[in-house]
Design a protein around this motif. Sequence first.
Motif, PDB file in Angstrom:
ATOM      1  N   LYS A  98      -3.822  25.827   2.932  1.00  0.00           N
ATOM      2  CA  LYS A  98      -3.297  26.300   4.175  1.00  0.00           C
ATOM      3  C   LYS A  98      -3.291  25.047   5.183  1.00  0.00           C
ATOM      4  N   GLU A  99      -4.010  24.298   5.295  1.00  0.00           N
ATOM      5  CA  GLU A  99      -3.913  22.925   6.372  1.00  0.00           C
ATOM      6  C   GLU A  99      -2.885  22.095   5.874  1.00  0.00           C
ATOM      7  N   ALA A 100      -2.607  21.869   4.440  1.00  0.00           N
ATOM      8  CA  ALA A 100      -1.692  20.918   3.921  1.00  0.00           C
ATOM      9  C   ALA A 100      -0.190  21.638   4.388  1.00  0.00           C
ATOM     10  N   LYS A 101      -0.292  22.787   4.340  1.00  0.00           N
ATOM     11  CA  LYS A 101       1.162  23.436   4.762  1.00  0.00           C
ATOM     12  C   LYS A 101       1.374  23.099   6.297  1.00  0.00           C
ATOM     13  N   LYS A 102       0.406  22.949   7.168  1.00  0.00           N
ATOM     14  CA  LYS A 102       0.433  22.710   8.626  1.00  0.00           C
ATOM     15  C   LYS A 102       0.761  21.255   8.810  1.00  0.00           C
ATOM     16  N   MET A 103       0.387  20.386   7.940  1.00  0.00           N
ATOM     17  CA  MET A 103       0.875  19.159   8.025  1.00  0.00           C
ATOM     18  C   MET A 103       2.060  18.926   7.638  1.00  0.00           C
ATOM     19  N   PHE A 150      10.494  11.256   3.530  1.00  0.00           N
ATOM     20  CA  PHE A 150       9.269  12.027   3.744  1.00  0.00           C
ATOM     21  C   PHE A 150       9.645  13.431   3.675  1.00  0.00           C
ATOM     22  N   THR A 151      10.844  13.846   4.298  1.00  0.00           N
ATOM     23  CA  THR A 151      11.261  15.110   4.425  1.00  0.00           C
ATOM     24  C   THR A 151      11.487  15.563   2.682  1.00  0.00           C
ATOM     25  N   LYS A 152      11.930  15.046   1.858  1.00  0.00           N
ATOM     26  CA  LYS A 152      12.251  15.381   0.372  1.00  0.00           C
ATOM     27  C   LYS A 152      10.792  15.476  -0.179  1.00  0.00           C
ATOM     28  N   LEU A 153       9.909  14.494  -0.083  1.00  0.00           N
ATOM     29  CA  LEU A 153       8.753  14.624  -0.578  1.00  0.00           C
ATOM     30  C   LEU A 153       7.772  15.504   0.128  1.00  0.00           C
ATOM     31  N   SER A 154       7.844  15.968   1.409  1.00  0.00           N
ATOM     32  CA  SER A 154       7.154  17.003   1.936  1.00  0.00           C
ATOM     33  C   SER A 154       7.703  18.452   1.261  1.00  0.00           C
ATOM     34  N   MET A 162       1.056  -1.139   0.110  1.00  0.00           N
ATOM     35  CA  MET A 162      -0.021   0.090   0.049  1.00  0.00           C
ATOM     36  C   MET A 162       1.014   1.120  -0.037  1.00  0.00           C
ATOM     37  N   ILE A 163       1.642   1.436   0.883  1.00  0.00           N
ATOM     38  CA  ILE A 163       2.694   2.418   1.033  1.00  0.00           C
ATOM     39  C   ILE A 163       3.211   2.623  -0.089  1.00  0.00           C
ATOM     40  N   SER A 164       3.969   1.689  -0.589  1.00  0.00           N
ATOM     41  CA  SER A 164       5.093   1.467  -1.767  1.00  0.00           C
ATOM     42  C   SER A 164       4.089   2.109  -3.262  1.00  0.00           C
ATOM     43  N   TYR A 165       2.952   1.557  -3.330  1.00  0.00           N
ATOM     44  CA  TYR A 165       2.091   2.022  -4.373  1.00  0.00           C
ATOM     45  C   TYR A 165       1.670   3.413  -4.386  1.00  0.00           C
ATOM     46  N   ALA A 166       1.307   3.796  -3.128  1.00  0.00           N
ATOM     47  CA  ALA A 166       0.849   5.328  -2.814  1.00  0.00           C
ATOM     48  C   ALA A 166       2.137   6.067  -3.281  1.00  0.00           C
ATOM     49  N   LEU A 167       3.302   5.599  -2.797  1.00  0.00           N
ATOM     50  CA  LEU A 167       4.480   6.532  -3.070  1.00  0.00           C
ATOM     51  C   LEU A 167       4.725   6.590  -4.761  1.00  0.00           C
ATOM     52  N   TYR A 190       2.829  13.043   5.850  1.00  0.00           N
ATOM     53  CA  TYR A 190       2.908  13.447   4.579  1.00  0.00           C
ATOM     54  C   TYR A 190       1.820  13.048   3.707  1.00  0.00           C
ATOM     55  N   PHE A 191       1.152  11.738   4.033  1.00  0.00           N
ATOM     56  CA  PHE A 191      -0.015  11.389   3.186  1.00  0.00           C
ATOM     57  C   PHE A 191      -1.288  12.288   3.550  1.00  0.00           C
ATOM     58  N   TYR A 192      -1.400  12.792   4.858  1.00  0.00           N
ATOM     59  CA  TYR A 192      -2.166  13.471   5.176  1.00  0.00           C
ATOM     60  C   TYR A 192      -2.287  15.053   4.515  1.00  0.00           C
TER      61      TYR A 192
END
Length: 186
Positions: free
Chosen positions: A155-160, A173-177, A65-70, A142-144
């Motif tokens: 706005k909320e995405a930036k907070k997450m 997840f640092t790079k992806l974020s 799941m996580i791999s395919y989501a990425l 990250y997924f949130y």
Amino acid sequence: KGKIYLDKTLKLDLFKFYKKNRFAYDILYNISTNNPKECLNIIRKENQYFSSTINNRLVKYSTEMISYALLDNLNQVKKSYADMDKIKNDKTLIKGASPTFNWKEYECINEYASGNYKKAINLFKNVDTYSMDNREKSQHYYFYSLTLYKAGNNKEAKKMIEECLKVSNKSSFTKLSNKLLNEISK
């Protein structure tokens, strides 16, 4: 650093316990370094192991799941979730499952993959992150944030994303974020 320490441990491992289970470490390492294709290769290569017990099957499906989501292969995310859900809904099988699987988190990612962003956001809000380690928290945030972004709530995405960056250290997840933050800021 973790990979270096594991290699040293393997050299000292008289009973070869760690060598037999190295792929479990390799999966976590590859998720943390944003190499989901290698996670999927490990699962395919070690299919017999990942099919041997309920917990191993759940590790297989959750990693898929996580791999395919990425990889943004959302149909495969839904397929892996359906496989997990069969176990969850089978009263006989679920008895043998470890309580450490975060079913709510997997449901969130499935709803994201299904395009049900509002439902996913409500589910993400209710996930208890207290007992998660930093890798799990960064994955969650990250997924949130990605779900919030897809729903148009920048706005909320930036907070997450900020929450993710606080805990993710140098994981993928640092790079992806940061990449997502740049996308939002355009």
